[in-house]
Design a protein around this motif. Structure first.
Motif, PDB file in Angstrom:
ATOM      1  N   PRO A 108       0.808  -1.221   0.000  1.00 42.89           N
ATOM      2  CA  PRO A 108       0.000   0.000   0.000  1.00 42.89           C
ATOM      3  C   PRO A 108       0.845   1.277   0.000  1.00 42.89           C
ATOM      4  CG  PRO A 108      -0.839  -1.547   1.619  1.00 42.89           C
ATOM      5  CD  PRO A 108       0.455  -2.104   1.107  1.00 42.89           C
ATOM      6  N   GLU A 109       1.962   1.245   0.704  1.00 38.26           N
ATOM      7  CA  GLU A 109       2.838   2.425   0.756  1.00 38.26           C
ATOM      8  C   GLU A 109       3.426   2.715  -0.624  1.00 38.26           C
ATOM      9  OE1 GLU A 109       7.071   3.613   2.794  1.00 38.26           O
ATOM     10  OE2 GLU A 109       5.829   2.158   3.847  1.00 38.26           O
ATOM     11  N   LEU A 142       0.673   4.128  -2.967  1.00 42.22           N
ATOM     12  CA  LEU A 142       0.353   5.517  -2.631  1.00 42.22           C
ATOM     13  C   LEU A 142       1.470   6.448  -3.081  1.00 42.22           C
ATOM     14  CD1 LEU A 142      -1.524   7.590  -1.326  1.00 42.22           C
ATOM     15  CD2 LEU A 142      -0.382   7.114   0.857  1.00 42.22           C
ATOM     16  N   ARG A 143       2.718   6.059  -2.831  1.00 40.14           N
ATOM     17  CA  ARG A 143       3.841   6.894  -3.258  1.00 40.14           C
ATOM     18  C   ARG A 143       3.847   7.073  -4.767  1.00 40.14           C
ATOM     19  NH1 ARG A 143       8.082   3.841   0.140  1.00 40.14           N
ATOM     20  NH2 ARG A 143       8.830   3.277  -1.922  1.00 40.14           N
ATOM     21  N   GLU A 148       1.303   7.030  -6.810  1.00 40.36           N
ATOM     22  CA  GLU A 148       0.210   7.936  -7.177  1.00 40.36           C
ATOM     23  C   GLU A 148       0.582   9.384  -6.856  1.00 40.36           C
ATOM     24  OE1 GLU A 148      -3.295   9.173  -8.769  1.00 40.36           O
ATOM     25  OE2 GLU A 148      -2.556   7.118  -8.828  1.00 40.36           O
ATOM     26  N   VAL A 155       1.321   5.428   6.504  1.00 41.13           N
ATOM     27  CA  VAL A 155       0.489   4.357   5.966  1.00 41.13           C
ATOM     28  C   VAL A 155       0.524   3.233   6.987  1.00 41.13           C
ATOM     29  CG1 VAL A 155       0.090   2.807   4.023  1.00 41.13           C
ATOM     30  CG2 VAL A 155       1.131   5.050   3.628  1.00 41.13           C
ATOM     31  N   VAL A 163      -3.169   7.074   6.682  1.00 37.38           N
ATOM     32  CA  VAL A 163      -3.819   6.308   5.625  1.00 37.38           C
ATOM     33  C   VAL A 163      -3.735   4.845   6.038  1.00 37.38           C
ATOM     34  CG1 VAL A 163      -3.765   5.661   3.192  1.00 37.38           C
ATOM     35  CG2 VAL A 163      -3.146   7.995   3.881  1.00 37.38           C
ATOM     36  N   GLU A 167      -4.177   0.746   5.356  1.00 35.50           N
ATOM     37  CA  GLU A 167      -3.901  -0.114   4.201  1.00 35.50           C
ATOM     38  C   GLU A 167      -5.156  -0.460   3.412  1.00 35.50           C
ATOM     39  OE1 GLU A 167      -2.370  -4.027   5.164  1.00 35.50           O
ATOM     40  OE2 GLU A 167      -3.643  -4.150   6.927  1.00 35.50           O
ATOM     41  N   LEU A 191      -6.570   4.251  -2.164  1.00 31.08           N
ATOM     42  CA  LEU A 191      -5.297   4.973  -2.256  1.00 31.08           C
ATOM     43  C   LEU A 191      -5.356   6.160  -3.217  1.00 31.08           C
ATOM     44  CD1 LEU A 191      -2.812   1.979  -2.054  1.00 31.08           C
ATOM     45  CD2 LEU A 191      -3.592   3.497  -0.238  1.00 31.08           C
ATOM     46  N   ALA A 241      -6.891   8.788  -1.129  1.00 31.03           N
ATOM     47  CA  ALA A 241      -5.880   9.222  -0.162  1.00 31.03           C
ATOM     48  C   ALA A 241      -4.870  10.154  -0.832  1.00 31.03           C
ATOM     49  CB  ALA A 241      -5.180   8.016   0.451  1.00 31.03           C
ATOM     50  N   ALA A 242      -4.469   9.832  -2.058  1.00 26.41           N
ATOM     51  CA  ALA A 242      -3.530  10.688  -2.794  1.00 26.41           C
ATOM     52  C   ALA A 242      -4.165  12.045  -3.081  1.00 26.41           C
ATOM     53  CB  ALA A 242      -3.088  10.015  -4.092  1.00 26.41           C
TER      54      ALA A 242
END
Length: 161
Positions: free
Chosen positions: A26-27, A30-31, A33, A67, A117, A119, A123, A126-127
């Motif tokens: 998930p991290e 997200l990064r 995105e 995250v 955020v 998991e 995402l 979240a972004a």
């Protein structure tokens, strides 16, 4: 409780050793995105002290994105406590929640904003929230300058002063 208790079985020990501290699925998603939106950040970065590291940090905007995994951080929707060695796990996971709350409190005292955020969160949404938060911060001088001046113009302007 002194030292680390032994795992309940070799399989449990092996599973716990495989757990990633950083760069979780998930991290990374997200990064990716956030990066695709033109935002730049530091990863696995300490702010308060060296032992408390944060997943995504926007230093100029003073925004931290953590995250969190549902198991390790005690998600109220999906967090569980293993039946084996229940007392030890209960104490461990509650200590994690207390440390998380203390970290957020210390960051707020130092003028940082923290976005948590989970998991299981969407995402992309979240972004969206991260981008809006980072771009809205007045301390975000770098991004404000880059929308007005390019690098050569900034160097020329600096040389004049």
């Amino acid at each position: 409780m002194t030292g680390r208790p032994k795992a309940s079985s070799p399989a449990v020990r092996e599973q716990m050793q495989r757990q990633r501290r950083r760069d979780t699925g998930p991290e990374r998603l997200l990064r990716g995105e956030i990066w695709s939106r033109g935002l730049r950040y530091r990863i696995d970065f300490p702010i308060i002290d060296r032992r408390r590291r944060h997943d995504i940090v926007f230093t100029r905007a003073k925004v931290v994105v953590d995250v969190r995994g549902c198991f390790w951080h005690g998600c109220s929707d999906h967090g569980t406590i293993p039946k084996s060695n229940w007392e030890r796990w209960s104490e461990k996971l509650e200590a994690n929640r207390r440390r998380d709350a203390d970290t957020v409190h210390k960051l707020e005292e130092a003028g940082w904003l923290t976005l948590v955020v989970w998991e299981h969160d969407d995402l992309v949404a979240a972004a969206d929230e991260v981008e809006a938060l980072v771009r809205s911060r007045p301390e975000n001088i770098e991004s404000q300058r880059s929308t007005v001046l390019n690098r050569k113009e900034v160097q020329l302007w600096q040389s004049m002063w």
